[in-house]
Design an enzyme around this catalytic site. Structure first.
Site, PDB file in Angstrom:
ATOM      1  N   ASP A   1       0.838  -1.207   0.000  1.00  0.00           N
ATOM      2  CA  ASP A   1       0.000   0.000   0.000  1.00  0.00           C
ATOM      3  C   ASP A   1       0.868   1.250   0.000  1.00  0.00           C
ATOM      4  O   ASP A   1       0.593   2.218   0.714  1.00  0.00           O
ATOM      5  CB  ASP A   1      -0.934  -0.014   1.205  1.00  0.00           C
ATOM      6  CG  ASP A   1      -2.078   0.992   1.073  1.00  0.00           C
ATOM      7  OD1 ASP A   1      -2.401   1.366  -0.072  1.00  0.00           O
ATOM      8  OD2 ASP A   1      -2.643   1.407   2.101  1.00  0.00           O
TER       9      ASP A   1
ATOM     10  N   ASP B   1       2.326   2.803   7.810  1.00  0.00           N
ATOM     11  CA  ASP B   1       1.132   2.011   7.510  1.00  0.00           C
ATOM     12  C   ASP B   1       1.446   0.691   6.815  1.00  0.00           C
ATOM     13  O   ASP B   1       1.212   0.524   5.608  1.00  0.00           O
ATOM     14  CB  ASP B   1       0.142   2.833   6.677  1.00  0.00           C
ATOM     15  CG  ASP B   1      -1.255   2.203   6.690  1.00  0.00           C
ATOM     16  OD1 ASP B   1      -1.402   1.101   7.249  1.00  0.00           O
ATOM     17  OD2 ASP B   1      -2.175   2.818   6.140  1.00  0.00           O
TER      18      ASP B   1
END
Length: 208
Positions: A49, A67
């Site tokens: 991501d 993240d």
């Protein structure tokens, strides 16, 4: 609960745009991002991501990759592979679509490896240098998926004339639709950027 460092900074794309960084300054900063992702790749971790919002640049100009919520292990034992298959259903898109690799867009999670992150890094670098995406990423999801899978990127030099041939070659190598034509890892990409910055010949070659 988890205790993590607080990163006081701005998203990577906002940082580059607000400071109107030159191509060279952008590459110096981006090489640090690649080095950070490479540290994960060394341990077989695929981020899955990568996007500018997940990379914050601190007040002193240091990038931090954040993240890892969708991260998975590359390869691993049968037990590990079975675990990841149970968490990510084949045919289901996972990630952030504008920066997704063709493998992610195709929904074939079993085919993902470290080169998928390299593709996402290529989209980010293209965006930082040109202010655009390599192909249209707005509109109906089916059309965007088709663009990711099939549409050749607009040449970066067509959008920004001070991008030279070697930088364009590096970017386009990251954005190859076939994983075998990309850099193997973020570390390999970082090394080629460092070669360019040092005035040395880059490893990436244009298609003949």
């Amino acid at each position: 609960y988890f205790v993590m460092d607080y990163v006081d900074g701005s998203a990577l794309d906002a940082h580059v745009a607000s400071r109107k960084l030159s191509v060279r300054a952008t590459l110096i900063l981006f090489a640090k991002v690649c080095d950070a992702v490479a540290a994960a790749h060394v341990h077989g971790v695929i981020h899955r991501d990568l996007k500018p919002a997940n990379i914050l640049v601190t007040q002193d100009g240091e990038p931090r990759v954040l993240d890892f919520g969708l991260a998975r292990l590359a390869g691993g034992s049968t037990t590990q592979a079975t675990l990841w298959r149970s968490m990510t259903v084949t045919g289901q898109f996972v990630g952030s679509l504008p920066w997704a690799s063709p493998e992610q867009a195709d929904g074939t999670s079993s085919d993902l490896d470290l080169r998928s992150d390299v593709y996402s890094l290529g989209v980010i670098l293209y965006q930082l240098l040109t202010g655009e995406f390599p192909y249209p990423v707005g509109g109906r999801m089916r059309e965007v998926l088709s663009n990711i899978l099939e549409m050749a990127p607009v040449r970066p030099r067509d959008l920004r004339r001070d991008i030279d041939d070697e930088v364009e070659t590096i970017v386009l190598r990251c954005l190859a639709k076939e994983p075998d034509r990309r850099y193997e890892t973020a570390g390999a990409l970082a090394r080629d950027i460092h070669r360019y910055l040092l005035g040395e010949p880059i490893a990436a070659k244009r298609d003949s």
